[in-house]
Motif scaffolding. Sequence first.
Motif, PDB file in Angstrom:
ATOM      1  N   UNK A 294       0.834  -1.199   0.000  1.00 56.56           N
ATOM      2  CA  UNK A 294       0.000   0.000   0.000  1.00 56.56           C
ATOM      3  C   UNK A 294       0.873   1.254   0.000  1.00 56.56           C
ATOM      4  N   UNK A 295       1.901   1.239   0.815  1.00 54.71           N
ATOM      5  CA  UNK A 295       2.793   2.406   0.862  1.00 54.71           C
ATOM      6  C   UNK A 295       3.443   2.643  -0.494  1.00 54.71           C
ATOM      7  N   UNK A 296       3.890   1.575  -1.138  1.00 54.17           N
ATOM      8  CA  UNK A 296       4.554   1.733  -2.429  1.00 54.17           C
ATOM      9  C   UNK A 296       3.590   2.249  -3.493  1.00 54.17           C
ATOM     10  N   UNK A 297       2.350   1.760  -3.490  1.00 56.13           N
ATOM     11  CA  UNK A 297       1.369   2.254  -4.456  1.00 56.13           C
ATOM     12  C   UNK A 297       1.047   3.723  -4.199  1.00 56.13           C
ATOM     13  N   UNK A 298       0.855   4.074  -2.920  1.00 54.32           N
ATOM     14  CA  UNK A 298       0.492   5.457  -2.597  1.00 54.32           C
ATOM     15  C   UNK A 298       1.664   6.412  -2.802  1.00 54.32           C
ATOM     16  N   UNK A 299       2.892   5.938  -2.591  1.00 51.36           N
ATOM     17  CA  UNK A 299       4.053   6.767  -2.907  1.00 51.36           C
ATOM     18  C   UNK A 299       4.121   7.047  -4.405  1.00 51.36           C
ATOM     19  N   UNK A 300       3.725   6.067  -5.224  1.00 50.85           N
ATOM     20  CA  UNK A 300       3.695   6.278  -6.671  1.00 50.85           C
ATOM     21  C   UNK A 300       2.653   7.319  -7.045  1.00 50.85           C
TER      22      UNK A 300
END
Length: 417
Positions: A294-300
């Motif tokens: 989730x963090x990686x998707x939201x950072x994108x």
Amino acid sequence: MKLSAGRFGAIALVALAGGCLNGYGGGGGVQGGGSVNAGGGGGAAAGIPDSCTAAEYGATENAQSFSAFLVASAAFIRASSEIDTQLIGACRALGSDLGMSDAELTANGADTRSVCTAVSAKVRGEYDFIRSAQVRTHVESVPPVCKTRVDEYQQCVQRCQPTVVREGRVETQCTGGELRGSCGAQCTGRCAVEVNGQCGGACEGTCSGSCTGVCEGACQGTCASRDAQGNCHGACQGTCYGRCTAGCTGTCQGSCEASAQAQCAGECRGGCSVQYTQPVCTGRIVPPEIRTECRESCDTVQVSSRECTPGQTRIIIDGTAAAEAAERARRLSDAVAARGSTIVGLGARVRELAEAGQVMVRNAGGFARSTTQLGAAAAACSLQAVAALPAATARVSVAVNVSVSFQASASGSASAN
């Protein structure tokens, strides 16, 4: 600005911030549409259909993470296509301003990398000629300011891990910058208002006349002191581009910032007695504790939707030269002033975007393997993401290389490629 044919001094080349280079948010699906692909030829960029990003895949953690991944992938692909289109347009315009024909621009290909490489070579060639006439140059610059919309990041968290929202663990932090936005109560920080006139506080943008405080950026005139990079960091007798901390004796065109006393009619920065309305972060948003995917998707989503001002670049050219050198120096000044800020501003966006793209490509394979339990529609959308992300990542990589090469060329660096 006028130049004599035989002698010229302090030609100011200023690439003004002519608006924002807007990123696009992660909400909703997008059809990618770019001018060129990463391999070198033209052609539309593949995207992810709206039906994929709008679909509901279930309430499981895997389903929620997959949904957020698709939205983030769509935002990334759209941003890469937008950047590619703006970049090749800026390079073509800069080359045309420098007298390059279409045949010269496309001698090694019509794709973004080839066109921009040809233009960078032209800029370096102009510098070489100017230097051969015993002309001294140095560059002053003001970095772009980038903002990320906090609500888009929070929406991504809610989509990917709704339990965090239900439990009230949604507080996000802004590191390396500050929160800004509209304040419906008392602004306890600083208040910035757009002006084109007198400013009694700090002027961000262009301060004409003189800056008796500290000019942080580029000074067209006499600067009292400079930092290690050659940028002005003292009083400026002339026009200050960037930020004048106080004492703008002429006209301020941009934002006028002063300590907030109560209500703020503009942008409140650094503190509000209630929650900001439509807050933005000028650094990087750090989420609450959420799952890695989730963090990686939201950072994108964060780096794809970031909005950056182009910043400013100023080249000072001093010396005595023949008429031809003076004319070519003037043409170089005008061309980079008109086009260079777009390329530099795009460069500020693409560095973190490139890192995000690598993460998304890495995660795409894992999601493709896990979507079998989510149904045929999820599997089909996953395959589209797997197919589209590498090309989008390659477009961003090209943009990073072009930005680095251009900035080296604009500084007259012999190491530019």
